[in-house]
Design an enzyme around this catalytic site. Sequence first.
Site, PDB file in Angstrom:
ATOM      1  NE  ARG A  47      41.068  46.307  39.803  1.00 11.22           N
ATOM      2  CZ  ARG A  47      41.115  45.703  38.635  1.00 11.22           C
ATOM      3  NH1 ARG A  47      41.878  46.191  37.657  1.00 11.22           N
ATOM      4  NH2 ARG A  47      40.440  44.600  38.418  1.00 11.22           N
ATOM      5  CE1 TYR A  90      35.514  50.224  43.533  1.00  8.56           C
ATOM      6  CE2 TYR A  90      37.611  49.960  42.399  1.00  8.56           C
ATOM      7  CZ  TYR A  90      36.507  49.410  43.012  1.00  8.56           C
ATOM      8  OH  TYR A  90      36.420  48.050  43.128  1.00  8.56           O
ATOM      9  N   GLY A  91      38.264  52.196  45.398  1.00  8.75           N
ATOM     10  CA  GLY A  91      39.174  51.207  45.987  1.00  8.75           C
ATOM     11  C   GLY A  91      40.500  50.969  45.292  1.00  8.75           C
ATOM     12  N   GLY A  92      40.464  50.164  44.247  1.00  8.99           N
ATOM     13  CA  GLY A  92      41.706  49.751  43.589  1.00  8.99           C
ATOM     14  C   GLY A  92      42.520  50.919  43.051  1.00  8.99           C
ATOM     15  CE  LYS A 149      43.726  43.353  44.034  1.00  7.30           C
ATOM     16  NZ  LYS A 149      42.459  43.279  43.393  1.00  7.30           N
ATOM     17  CG  HIS A 190      44.605  39.023  42.043  1.00  7.23           C
ATOM     18  ND1 HIS A 190      43.784  39.144  40.939  1.00  7.23           N
ATOM     19  CD2 HIS A 190      43.910  39.577  43.069  1.00  7.23           C
ATOM     20  CE1 HIS A 190      42.652  39.727  41.285  1.00  7.23           C
ATOM     21  NE2 HIS A 190      42.695  39.999  42.572  1.00  7.23           N
ATOM     22  CB  SER A 215      38.904  41.425  39.335  1.00  7.07           C
ATOM     23  OG  SER A 215      40.222  41.855  39.558  1.00  7.07           O
ATOM     24  CB  ALA A 216      34.348  40.125  39.870  1.00 10.26           C
ATOM     25  CB  CYS A 217      36.810  35.022  38.915  1.00  8.61           C
ATOM     26  SG  CYS A 217      36.588  35.863  37.338  1.00  8.61           S
ATOM     27  N   GLY A 218      35.547  34.859  42.313  1.00  8.42           N
ATOM     28  CA  GLY A 218      35.272  33.903  43.376  1.00  8.42           C
ATOM     29  C   GLY A 218      36.323  33.697  44.456  1.00  8.42           C
ATOM     30  CG  ASN A 273      31.722  33.896  47.126  1.00  6.83           C
ATOM     31  OD1 ASN A 273      30.687  33.594  47.693  1.00  6.83           O
ATOM     32  ND2 ASN A 273      31.903  35.083  46.566  1.00  6.83           N
ATOM     33  CG  ASP A 327      42.149  40.770  46.346  1.00  9.35           C
ATOM     34  OD1 ASP A 327      41.510  40.178  45.454  1.00  9.35           O
ATOM     35  OD2 ASP A 327      42.686  41.878  46.164  1.00  9.35           O
ATOM     36  CB  SER A 331      28.206  47.758  45.031  1.00 12.10           C
ATOM     37  OG  SER A 331      27.536  46.527  44.882  1.00 12.10           O
ATOM     38  NE  ARG A 332      34.885  45.254  44.413  1.00 11.05           N
ATOM     39  CZ  ARG A 332      35.674  44.243  44.075  1.00 11.05           C
ATOM     40  NH1 ARG A 332      36.282  43.545  45.001  1.00 11.05           N
ATOM     41  NH2 ARG A 332      35.842  43.908  42.808  1.00 11.05           N
ATOM     42  NE  ARG A 379      32.870  35.787  36.961  1.00  6.91           N
ATOM     43  CZ  ARG A 379      31.702  35.671  37.592  1.00  6.91           C
ATOM     44  NH1 ARG A 379      30.656  35.153  36.981  1.00  6.91           N
ATOM     45  NH2 ARG A 379      31.582  36.098  38.832  1.00  6.91           N
ATOM     46  CG  ASN A 400      33.083  25.760  44.619  1.00 10.01           C
ATOM     47  OD1 ASN A 400      32.522  25.093  43.735  1.00 10.01           O
ATOM     48  ND2 ASN A 400      33.053  27.078  44.637  1.00 10.01           N
TER      49      ASN A 400
HETATM   50  P1  GTP Z   1      37.831  40.589  43.601  1.00 14.36           P
HETATM   51  O1  GTP Z   1      37.578  41.124  44.956  1.00 14.36           O
HETATM   52  O2  GTP Z   1      37.371  41.497  42.508  1.00 14.36           O
HETATM   53  O3  GTP Z   1      39.245  40.169  43.386  1.00 14.36           O
HETATM   54  O4  GTP Z   1      36.839  39.310  43.386  1.00 14.36           O
HETATM   55  P2  GTP Z   1      36.850  37.821  43.978  1.00 14.36           P
HETATM   56  O5  GTP Z   1      37.717  36.950  43.122  1.00 14.36           O
HETATM   57  O6  GTP Z   1      37.118  37.810  45.425  1.00 14.36           O
HETATM   58  O7  GTP Z   1      35.349  37.350  43.676  1.00 14.36           O
HETATM   59  P3  GTP Z   1      34.140  37.074  44.701  1.00 14.36           P
HETATM   60  O8  GTP Z   1      34.392  35.911  45.605  1.00 14.36           O
HETATM   61  O9  GTP Z   1      33.757  38.342  45.337  1.00 14.36           O
HETATM   62  O10 GTP Z   1      32.997  36.627  43.678  1.00 14.36           O
HETATM   63  C1  GTP Z   1      32.559  37.438  42.621  1.00 14.36           C
HETATM   64  C2  GTP Z   1      31.226  36.991  42.131  1.00 14.36           C
HETATM   65  O11 GTP Z   1      31.262  35.618  41.730  1.00 14.36           O
HETATM   66  C3  GTP Z   1      30.140  37.108  43.205  1.00 14.36           C
HETATM   67  O12 GTP Z   1      28.990  37.673  42.637  1.00 14.36           O
HETATM   68  C4  GTP Z   1      29.895  35.672  43.612  1.00 14.36           C
HETATM   69  O13 GTP Z   1      28.589  35.475  44.044  1.00 14.36           O
HETATM   70  C5  GTP Z   1      30.230  34.872  42.351  1.00 14.36           C
HETATM   71  N1  GTP Z   1      30.745  33.520  42.695  1.00 14.36           N
HETATM   72  C6  GTP Z   1      31.719  33.235  43.586  1.00 14.36           C
HETATM   73  N2  GTP Z   1      31.907  31.892  43.714  1.00 14.36           N
HETATM   74  C7  GTP Z   1      31.031  31.309  42.854  1.00 14.36           C
HETATM   75  C8  GTP Z   1      30.732  29.938  42.521  1.00 14.36           C
HETATM   76  O14 GTP Z   1      31.318  28.977  43.035  1.00 14.36           O
HETATM   77  N3  GTP Z   1      29.781  29.742  41.581  1.00 14.36           N
HETATM   78  C9  GTP Z   1      29.113  30.771  40.978  1.00 14.36           C
HETATM   79  N4  GTP Z   1      28.196  30.486  40.074  1.00 14.36           N
HETATM   80  N5  GTP Z   1      29.351  32.080  41.291  1.00 14.36           N
HETATM   81  C10 GTP Z   1      30.296  32.340  42.206  1.00 14.36           C
HETATM   82  C1  SPV Z   2      39.957  43.461  42.137  1.00 20.14           C
HETATM   83  O1  SPV Z   2      39.483  44.146  41.216  1.00 20.14           O
HETATM   84  O2  SPV Z   2      40.632  42.423  41.917  1.00 20.14           O
HETATM   85  C2  SPV Z   2      39.689  43.836  43.535  1.00 20.14           C
HETATM   86  C3  SPV Z   2      39.082  45.125  43.801  1.00 20.14           C
HETATM   87  O3  SPV Z   2      40.032  43.093  44.438  1.00 20.14           O
HETATM   88  S1  SPV Z   2      40.210  46.433  43.656  1.00 20.14           S
HETATM   89  O4  SPV Z   2      40.748  46.734  44.970  1.00 20.14           O
HETATM   90  O5  SPV Z   2      39.472  47.557  43.131  1.00 20.14           O
HETATM   91  O6  SPV Z   2      41.299  46.045  42.782  1.00 20.14           O
HETATM   92 MN    MN Z   3      41.068  41.243  43.623  1.00 20.92          MN
END
Ligand code: GTP
Ligand code: SPV
Ligand code: MN
Length: 631
Positions: free
Chosen positions: A89, A238-240, A247, A267, A289-292, A295, A314, A408-409, A440, A541
């Site tokens: 994004r 790209y996605g977002g 989004k 979100h 974003s990318a904080c879990g 997962n 999401d 990468s997604r 984080r 968790n």
């Molecule tokens: P967006 O799609 O960008 O909104 O991200 P998201 O919030 O869905 O994050 P996602 O679950 O894809 O996790 C992002 C990164 O954090 C990945 O590389 C995971 O491996 C890592 N991660 C997720 N959960 C944990 C956790 O409990 N502990 C640790 N150490 N890393 C984690």
């Molecule tokens: C984020 O960045 O929070 C995502 C990926 O979920 S995107 O669709 O690019 O916003």
């Molecule tokens: Mn997201």
Amino acid sequence: FYVVNEVVTKRLGHMPILKGDFHLLPMKVQRFVAEKAELMRPRGIYICDGTQHEADEIIDKLVERGMLSPLKAYENNFICRTDPKDVARVESKTWMVTPNKHQTVTHTAEGVEPIMGHWMPPESFGTELDSRFPGCMAGRIMYVVPFSMGPIGGPLSKIGIQLTDSNYVVLCMRIMTRVSPAVWDALGDQDYVRCIHSVGLPRPVRVKVVNHWPCNPERVIIAHRPAEREIWSFGSGYGGNSLLGKKCFALRIASNIARDEGWMAEHMLIMGVTNPEGHERFIVAAFPSACGKTNLAMLEPTVPGWKVRCVGDDIAWMKFGEDGQLYAINPENGFFGVAPGTSHKTNPMAMESFQKNSIFTNVAETVDGEYFWEGLEKEIKDPTVEMINWLGEKWRIGDPGKAAHPNSRFTAPASQCPIIHPDWESPHGVPIDAIIFGGRRPDGVPLVFETFSWLHGIFTGACLKSETTAAAEFTGKSIMHDPMAMRPFMGYNFGQYLQHWIDLSKTPEGHAPRKVPKIYHVNWFRLNKEGKFLWPGYGDNIRVIDWIIRRLDGDDSHALKTPIGYVPTQGSINMEGLPPVNWDELVSVPKEYWQEDAKEVRKFLESQVGIDLPAEIRHELDEQEKRIGAM
Ligand code: GTP
Ligand code: SPV
Ligand code: MN
């Protein structure tokens, strides 16, 4: 059957309709499509019907052109490498267009740039638009994509129509949203969100197209007109930036609709958690974003007897029902998940979700036709296998550089998730009992705490911070404020957004009293002195969720009151089967850290939100500062 009126006919001129029947579109859609076709001048119009046959046709074309290639080890999986300049994004080029600046941004202190919301005046928007969109689809096909966010026709669902000249975007929209001609019928008298997207590279193309991925990085703009319910996106695939249902619509535009209609667009993931006694609770969680989120939404519990089922990973649209309960739907239809770090060990359910019918963007491909990214080293069949990395270079494990781009997604249908909740498409949503915030936070922030009240919870969400990630254009690691995990997705003045949260807890006259969920904060990412995670995370968790659920069930004997909230007492989180964990470090609330934080947070709220900060939240700030001062 609709009659095409003269204006529409004139606008379309001799532009061929390559697929679909233009006359079958609702009149207001005909007008929209014709007007935009006249502006962007594609070589033809293709009305999508969402069928598998249509997808197969588009895939064949993309494979032939080299933009997609099949991952031969799986069924109907494809890989795609973007231009390396178009991988995330672009927050600096994402704008909200409103007549009044403070509809979009808060009254920040003198000389302080707002970090939430990015305002562009309508006049400048007009100029930016005029210099990009006229003729921008020349030589390309304009796809008309009717889609629904949420189950088609559901009371919480909304309709969008995306025009795009990217067939990669069409394929991803099919996975991420519900693309179907049924949308035309569901539309009726309703309004819909107009989504206009172009890769911004009309033919003949005068620049070198990298990786068969047309884009125009220098000229990117992603602009939203909330009052008009309109999105204009140019220059990125790209996605977002390009899957406008996500989004742009489901957060930035939808938060405006939600404010007007009395609901919330957040979100957040949505998960159902069943305890060993068989009682299920639904929880939403907002992490940047990318904080879990993905997962946690698909967590495979390491503690026997627990069961997690995924509703969404999401975005959550939430509304209080007539019974006073908060309900949430997942407006999406698929997962657009971060690939690196995803493995059978960390997220087996995501792995299962993308074994077929999925698209991988900017990951590596082995000569055996398998995907690869950082985190799969221990699972790959042959660790010495030759690959092509995301940059298109020959690569092997151990070589310098990375296999996959950190952002990468995978794009996978939600219905393929083995633990997708049976009610994930319930039009009325699932009942929400808890809201979790998190980010984080390498230092100072305990594994989990429970906030004192709805208002204290909103204050805690407003002060959310996290280390920067690769989901946007930032480089390097620094702790940034990301209020409510919505900083990049705020659709209007953040102070008014906080006020909206506050107001939603108030019961309207003559209605059943509103039950507000309890609000928690978690941190899976605290580090020890050696820079290692203090908490194993992922499937473990569930141990934290277990504590949260016992709190919801009224167990208040296992918590210690601290100035920031209730933290678990030692022994109150099930640690059976875990390697040794430094408990004291994991849950401590260090005095100096929080005194510093209190100062920083006051400065942040005063300089960033200023007079827009609701009095209730200012009061929470004062009270928390007092509690910390007395530590
Ligand atoms: P967006 O799609 O960008 O909104 O991200 P998201 O919030 O869905 O994050 P996602 O679950 O894809 O996790 C992002 C990164 O954090 C990945 O590389 C995971 O491996 C890592 N991660 C997720 N959960 C944990 C956790 O409990 N502990 C640790 N150490 N890393 C984690
Ligand atoms: C984020 O960045 O929070 C995502 C990926 O979920 S995107 O669709 O690019 O916003
Ligand atoms: Mn997201």
